[in-house]
Motif scaffolding. Structure first.
Motif, PDB file in Angstrom:
ATOM      1  N   MET A 193       0.848  -1.192   0.000  1.00 37.09           N
ATOM      2  CA  MET A 193       0.000   0.000   0.000  1.00 37.09           C
ATOM      3  C   MET A 193       0.885   1.244   0.000  1.00 37.09           C
ATOM      4  O   MET A 193       1.811   1.350   0.793  1.00 37.09           O
ATOM      5  CB  MET A 193      -0.927  -0.007   1.217  1.00 37.09           C
ATOM      6  CG  MET A 193      -1.946   1.109   1.229  1.00 37.09           C
ATOM      7  SD  MET A 193      -3.184   0.865   2.520  1.00 37.09           S
ATOM      8  CE  MET A 193      -2.170   1.059   3.983  1.00 37.09           C
ATOM      9  N   GLN A 194       0.589   2.168  -0.899  1.00 30.77           N
ATOM     10  CA  GLN A 194       1.424   3.360  -1.041  1.00 30.77           C
ATOM     11  C   GLN A 194       0.617   4.637  -0.829  1.00 30.77           C
ATOM     12  O   GLN A 194      -0.499   4.763  -1.320  1.00 30.77           O
ATOM     13  CB  GLN A 194       2.044   3.422  -2.436  1.00 30.77           C
ATOM     14  CG  GLN A 194       2.984   2.282  -2.778  1.00 30.77           C
ATOM     15  CD  GLN A 194       3.637   2.514  -4.123  1.00 30.77           C
ATOM     16  OE1 GLN A 194       4.234   3.567  -4.368  1.00 30.77           O
ATOM     17  NE2 GLN A 194       3.520   1.539  -5.008  1.00 30.77           N
ATOM     18  N   LEU A 195       1.208   5.565  -0.098  1.00 31.71           N
ATOM     19  CA  LEU A 195       0.678   6.917   0.024  1.00 31.71           C
ATOM     20  C   LEU A 195       1.866   7.843  -0.148  1.00 31.71           C
ATOM     21  O   LEU A 195       2.781   7.878   0.686  1.00 31.71           O
ATOM     22  CB  LEU A 195       0.019   7.135   1.387  1.00 31.71           C
ATOM     23  CG  LEU A 195      -0.720   8.463   1.565  1.00 31.71           C
ATOM     24  CD1 LEU A 195      -1.891   8.547   0.584  1.00 31.71           C
ATOM     25  CD2 LEU A 195      -1.232   8.617   2.990  1.00 31.71           C
ATOM     26  N   TRP A 196       1.908   8.546  -1.257  1.00 27.47           N
ATOM     27  CA  TRP A 196       3.060   9.383  -1.550  1.00 27.47           C
ATOM     28  C   TRP A 196       3.127  10.571  -0.593  1.00 27.47           C
ATOM     29  O   TRP A 196       2.092  11.092  -0.127  1.00 27.47           O
ATOM     30  CB  TRP A 196       2.987   9.881  -2.994  1.00 27.47           C
ATOM     31  CG  TRP A 196       3.077   8.762  -4.003  1.00 27.47           C
ATOM     32  CD1 TRP A 196       3.602   7.518  -3.796  1.00 27.47           C
ATOM     33  CD2 TRP A 196       2.642   8.782  -5.361  1.00 27.47           C
ATOM     34  NE1 TRP A 196       3.529   6.754  -4.928  1.00 27.47           N
ATOM     35  CE2 TRP A 196       2.940   7.503  -5.915  1.00 27.47           C
ATOM     36  CE3 TRP A 196       2.038   9.732  -6.174  1.00 27.47           C
ATOM     37  CZ2 TRP A 196       2.651   7.175  -7.242  1.00 27.47           C
ATOM     38  CZ3 TRP A 196       1.746   9.417  -7.493  1.00 27.47           C
ATOM     39  CH2 TRP A 196       2.055   8.158  -8.021  1.00 27.47           C
ATOM     40  N   THR A 197       4.343  11.013  -0.288  1.00 26.92           N
ATOM     41  CA  THR A 197       4.559  12.057   0.710  1.00 26.92           C
ATOM     42  C   THR A 197       5.294  13.246   0.086  1.00 26.92           C
ATOM     43  O   THR A 197       5.966  13.108  -0.948  1.00 26.92           O
ATOM     44  CB  THR A 197       5.385  11.515   1.883  1.00 26.92           C
ATOM     45  OG1 THR A 197       6.633  10.980   1.387  1.00 26.92           O
ATOM     46  CG2 THR A 197       4.615  10.404   2.606  1.00 26.92           C
ATOM     47  N   ILE A 226      -7.410   2.461   0.175  1.00 22.18           N
ATOM     48  CA  ILE A 226      -8.487   1.484   0.376  1.00 22.18           C
ATOM     49  C   ILE A 226      -8.528   0.505  -0.785  1.00 22.18           C
ATOM     50  O   ILE A 226      -8.564  -0.716  -0.598  1.00 22.18           O
ATOM     51  CB  ILE A 226      -9.845   2.201   0.533  1.00 22.18           C
ATOM     52  CG1 ILE A 226      -9.848   3.058   1.794  1.00 22.18           C
ATOM     53  CG2 ILE A 226     -10.989   1.184   0.563  1.00 22.18           C
ATOM     54  CD1 ILE A 226     -11.103   3.892   1.965  1.00 22.18           C
ATOM     55  N   HIS A 227      -8.508   1.027  -2.017  1.00 23.15           N
ATOM     56  CA  HIS A 227      -8.523   0.151  -3.190  1.00 23.15           C
ATOM     57  C   HIS A 227      -7.225  -0.633  -3.312  1.00 23.15           C
ATOM     58  O   HIS A 227      -7.228  -1.786  -3.778  1.00 23.15           O
ATOM     59  CB  HIS A 227      -8.756   0.974  -4.457  1.00 23.15           C
ATOM     60  CG  HIS A 227     -10.170   1.435  -4.642  1.00 23.15           C
ATOM     61  ND1 HIS A 227     -11.195   0.568  -4.885  1.00 23.15           N
ATOM     62  CD2 HIS A 227     -10.723   2.683  -4.604  1.00 23.15           C
ATOM     63  CE1 HIS A 227     -12.333   1.245  -4.996  1.00 23.15           C
ATOM     64  NE2 HIS A 227     -12.068   2.527  -4.825  1.00 23.15           N
ATOM     65  N   GLN A 228      -6.120  -0.024  -2.878  1.00 21.68           N
ATOM     66  CA  GLN A 228      -4.839  -0.719  -2.967  1.00 21.68           C
ATOM     67  C   GLN A 228      -4.795  -1.963  -2.087  1.00 21.68           C
ATOM     68  O   GLN A 228      -4.070  -2.923  -2.370  1.00 21.68           O
ATOM     69  CB  GLN A 228      -3.699   0.221  -2.565  1.00 21.68           C
ATOM     70  CG  GLN A 228      -3.462   1.375  -3.517  1.00 21.68           C
ATOM     71  CD  GLN A 228      -2.328   2.264  -3.066  1.00 21.68           C
ATOM     72  OE1 GLN A 228      -1.284   1.782  -2.605  1.00 21.68           O
ATOM     73  NE2 GLN A 228      -2.514   3.576  -3.165  1.00 21.68           N
ATOM     74  N   SER A 229      -5.565  -1.963  -1.011  1.00 23.15           N
ATOM     75  CA  SER A 229      -5.536  -3.071  -0.060  1.00 23.15           C
ATOM     76  C   SER A 229      -6.541  -4.170  -0.390  1.00 23.15           C
ATOM     77  O   SER A 229      -6.579  -5.191   0.307  1.00 23.15           O
ATOM     78  CB  SER A 229      -5.803  -2.544   1.358  1.00 23.15           C
ATOM     79  OG  SER A 229      -7.117  -1.991   1.446  1.00 23.15           O
ATOM     80  N   GLN A 230      -7.350  -3.968  -1.432  1.00 22.97           N
ATOM     81  CA  GLN A 230      -8.375  -4.948  -1.765  1.00 22.97           C
ATOM     82  C   GLN A 230      -7.858  -6.007  -2.728  1.00 22.97           C
ATOM     83  O   GLN A 230      -6.893  -5.788  -3.461  1.00 22.97           O
ATOM     84  CB  GLN A 230      -9.597  -4.235  -2.352  1.00 22.97           C
ATOM     85  CG  GLN A 230     -10.316  -3.342  -1.341  1.00 22.97           C
ATOM     86  CD  GLN A 230     -11.480  -2.582  -1.945  1.00 22.97           C
ATOM     87  OE1 GLN A 230     -11.614  -2.501  -3.167  1.00 22.97           O
ATOM     88  NE2 GLN A 230     -12.320  -2.018  -1.091  1.00 22.97           N
ATOM     89  N   GLY A 231      -8.510  -7.167  -2.713  1.00 16.62           N
ATOM     90  CA  GLY A 231      -8.074  -8.302  -3.507  1.00 16.62           C
ATOM     91  C   GLY A 231      -8.139  -8.085  -4.997  1.00 16.62           C
ATOM     92  O   GLY A 231      -7.418  -8.724  -5.761  1.00 16.62           O
ATOM     93  N   ASP A 232      -9.014  -7.182  -5.443  1.00 17.24           N
ATOM     94  CA  ASP A 232      -9.162  -6.932  -6.883  1.00 17.24           C
ATOM     95  C   ASP A 232      -8.369  -5.709  -7.325  1.00 17.24           C
ATOM     96  O   ASP A 232      -8.695  -5.078  -8.329  1.00 17.24           O
ATOM     97  CB  ASP A 232     -10.637  -6.756  -7.235  1.00 17.24           C
ATOM     98  CG  ASP A 232     -11.285  -5.567  -6.532  1.00 17.24           C
ATOM     99  OD1 ASP A 232     -10.655  -4.988  -5.611  1.00 17.24           O
ATOM    100  OD2 ASP A 232     -12.423  -5.222  -6.898  1.00 17.24           O
ATOM    101  N   PHE A 233      -7.306  -5.378  -6.583  1.00 14.22           N
ATOM    102  CA  PHE A 233      -6.524  -4.183  -6.880  1.00 14.22           C
ATOM    103  C   PHE A 233      -5.970  -4.195  -8.303  1.00 14.22           C
ATOM    104  O   PHE A 233      -6.026  -3.194  -9.015  1.00 14.22           O
ATOM    105  CB  PHE A 233      -5.381  -4.037  -5.873  1.00 14.22           C
ATOM    106  CG  PHE A 233      -4.418  -2.926  -6.182  1.00 14.22           C
ATOM    107  CD1 PHE A 233      -4.864  -1.614  -6.349  1.00 14.22           C
ATOM    108  CD2 PHE A 233      -3.060  -3.184  -6.331  1.00 14.22           C
ATOM    109  CE1 PHE A 233      -3.980  -0.584  -6.627  1.00 14.22           C
ATOM    110  CE2 PHE A 233      -2.170  -2.160  -6.620  1.00 14.22           C
ATOM    111  CZ  PHE A 233      -2.629  -0.864  -6.767  1.00 14.22           C
ATOM    112  N   ALA A 234      -5.442  -5.337  -8.739  1.00 15.53           N
ATOM    113  CA  ALA A 234      -4.865  -5.414 -10.088  1.00 15.53           C
ATOM    114  C   ALA A 234      -5.920  -5.112 -11.144  1.00 15.53           C
ATOM    115  O   ALA A 234      -5.655  -4.391 -12.121  1.00 15.53           O
ATOM    116  CB  ALA A 234      -4.249  -6.800 -10.320  1.00 15.53           C
TER     117      ALA A 234
END
Length: 431
Positions: free
Chosen positions: A1-5, A49-57
Motif C-alpha cells: 500500500m502506497q501513500l506518496w509524501t 483502500i482500493h490498494q488493499s483490496q483483492g481486486d486491486f490489479a
C-alpha cells in the motif's frame, strides 16, 4: 500500500510530490512539480483502500484504460489528462494542475450565487458533459467540489473522473457504491441501473440547486419520505423558469427528467437558438412556424413532406435503408432540433431514439421490444396499434409520440425498420 509524501521523487526524479490535493472514495490526488519544466501537475492514483483490496490489479487495469480514454477528451471545461505513469507498481494519471478553488469552497465564501453567475458555470459544465456523453462516458459524480474555477477567470473546469464509466444506452450494468449524497440520483443507490445521460443531468441540476441556495439538496433516497424544498424556498430571487428546470432536472424517476444535458440547458434558457432553417436542400421555415404555433398535426405532415423531398423519395412515399443511411445530418439535425425545441423536449427523433435504445432496441428486429416501444410512445393502446387518425396531436400525447408518420393511409411507413435505421443514423450524426 502506497501513500506518496511531500518531496518524494517519482520517475527517477522527473516529478517531486508537493502535497495531497484531495481524496475520495476512489482515488487520491497530489500536486507534483516537474523539475525539468518547473511546472506543476496533478497526479491521481487509486487510494489506499482500493490498494488493499483483492481486486486491486483489476481496478488498476480499469483505472489505466479509463485514463487513456479520458486523455482523448479535449474540451475547454474538462481537466486535461496528459499521460499515465507507474511508480513501484502504482499507476498514476498525470493531469493539468488548475490553480483555483472549487465551487463548493467558493459558495462557502460568497454565499448564494446570483442566477447569472450560477448559470454561467452550469452552462460551461453542461457543455463539457455533452462532450463527455458523446464519447460514451458518464461522469457520475458532478458536484460543486468537482468543479474548479480557474483563478482570476470566470471559467469552470470539471474534474475528478474517478467514477467515470463507459456506458451503453439501455444496458443494465452494476453500479458502484461510490456516490455523493445530495447530488447522486436514485439509480446510483441501486445495485444495478441503466446508464443514461439523465444520471448526470440530475447531478448537474442538484449542483445548480446548491449554487443558488448554498444548501445541499436532500439525498435522493431520503426524498422517498420528505419532499424536496424548491430552490425558491431558499432563495426568492430565483426565476420561475430556473426553479422549474431544477425541479424537473432532479425528478426522482429517470423518465421524468430531461433526457440529455442539452434538454436541461434548453429548459434553463442558456442554449443559443442557432437552428439552421435553410440548408442546401430545404427551407424549414414552414415547419418552424407550425411547431411554434403548436399545430402538431400540420407539423407532422410537413415533416413527412420535407423528409421525402430531401431524400428524393416523393414517388415512393417511404424511406429505404439506403436513403436513411445517407440522409444528410444537417437536415436531420434541423428537423430534430425544431421538434425538441418547440415541444420542450417532449417530441423529436432524438427522443424516440433514446426511448427505443433504452428498451434494448437495435437494428435487429425484436417484436417484444418494438411493441414495448409502441406502448411507451403511445402508438399502441390496449395491445393494438393506433390508427393515424386517432392520434392525439397535442402535448397530452406520450413522450416521443411525434413525429409519428405511421399509418397505412398516412405519409410514411414509419415502421420498426425506419425507427431502428434512423436511430443508427442519429448516432452517426451525433444527434
Amino acid at each position: 500500500m502506497q501513500l506518496w509524501t511531500p518531496n518524494q521523487p517519482l520517475k527517477n526524479g522527473r516529478f517531486i510530490i508537493q502535497k495531497v490535493l484531495g481524496g475520495g472514495g476512489f482515488g487520491v490526488t497530489y500536486s507534483a512539480l516537474e523539475q525539468k519544466t518547473n511546472k506543476l501537475f496533478a497526479i491521481k492514483t487509486l487510494n489506499p483502500i482500493h490498494q488493499s483490496q483483492g481486486d486491486f490489479a483489476e481496478k488498476q487495469e480499469q483505472f489505466v484504460n479509463e485514463a487513456l480514454r479520458l486523455r482523448g477528451c479535449q474540451h475547454a471545461h474538462i481537466v486535461k489528462v496528459h499521460e499515465v505513469i507507474q511508480e513501484a507498481g502504482l499507476w498514476g494519471m498525470v493531469m493539468e494542475y488548475i490553480d483555483g478553488e472549487d465551487l463548493g469552497v467558493y459558495v462557502d465564501k460568497h454565499g448564494q450565487l446570483s442566477e447569472t453567475e450560477a448559470l454561467r458555470y452550469i452552462n460551461q459544465v453542461g457543455e463539457a458533459l455533452e462532450y463527455v456523453h458523446q464519447q460514451s462516458f458518464l461522469h457520475r459524480d458532478v458536484k460543486p467540489n468537482n468543479i474548479i474555477l480557474r483563478d482570476g477567470k470566470k471559467e469552470a473546469v470539471l474534474i475528478d473522473f474517478g467514477l467515470a464509466r463507459e456506458f451503453t444506452i439501455g444496458k443494465t450494468l452494476s453500479m458502484t457504491n461510490s456516490k455523493t449524497e445530495g447530488y447522486a440520483p436514485i439509480e446510483q443507490y441501486e445495485r444495478q441501473g441503466r446508464f443514461t445521460d439523465a444520471t448526470d443531468v440530475y447531478a448537474l441540476a442538484a449542483t445548480l440547486y446548491s449554487l443558488l441556495t448554498a444548501e445541499v439538496p436532500f439525498p435522493a433516497n431520503f426524498r422517498k419520505f420528505a419532499q424536496l424544498p424548491s430552490p425558491q424556498q431558499h432563495n426568492s430571487q430565483i426565476s420561475d423558469r430556473v426553479n422549474d428546470a431544477i425541479i424537473k432536472g432532479m425528478a426522482l424517476s429517470v423518465q421524468d427528467r430531461p433526457q440529455t444535458v442539452r434538454e436541461f440547458r434548453e429548459l434553463l434558457g442558456v442554449v443559443e437558438d442557432n437552428i439552421k432553417l435553410k440548408t442546401a436542400r430545404m427551407d424549414y421555415t414552414r415547419l418552424r412556424d407550425f411547431l411554434a404555433a403548436g399545430k402538431w398535426k400540420e407539423a407532422d405532415q410537413e415533416t413527412a413532406r420535407v423528409i421525402l423531398a430531401v431524400a428524393g423519395r416523393e414517388d415512393e412515399r417511404y424511406l429505404d435503408g439506403e436513403s436513411i443511411d445517407n440522409f444528410p445530418c444537417e437536415d436531420l439535425r434541423t428537423i430534430d432540433q425544431l421538434w425538441v425545441k418547440y415541444s420542450n423536449g417532449h417530441f423529436g427523433f432524438s427522443v424516440q431514439k433514446r426511448i427505443y435504445q433504452s428498451l434494448g432496441g437495435t437494428k435487429e428486429y425484436d417484436d417484444k421490444i418494438w411493441e414495448a416501444f409502441g406502448d411507451r410512445v403511445g402508438w399502441r393502446k390496449g395491445g393494438e396499434w393506433v390508427e393515424y387518425g386517432d392520434t392525439t396531436f397535442d402535448m397530452r400525447a406520450a413522450q416521443g409520440n411525434l413525429p409519428e408518420l405511421v399509418s397505412p393511409r398516412g405519409f410514411l411507413d414509419w415502421s420498426w425498420f425506419a425507427i431502428s435505421s434512423l436511430a443508427s443514423r442519429l448516432v452517426k450524426c451525433n444527434i
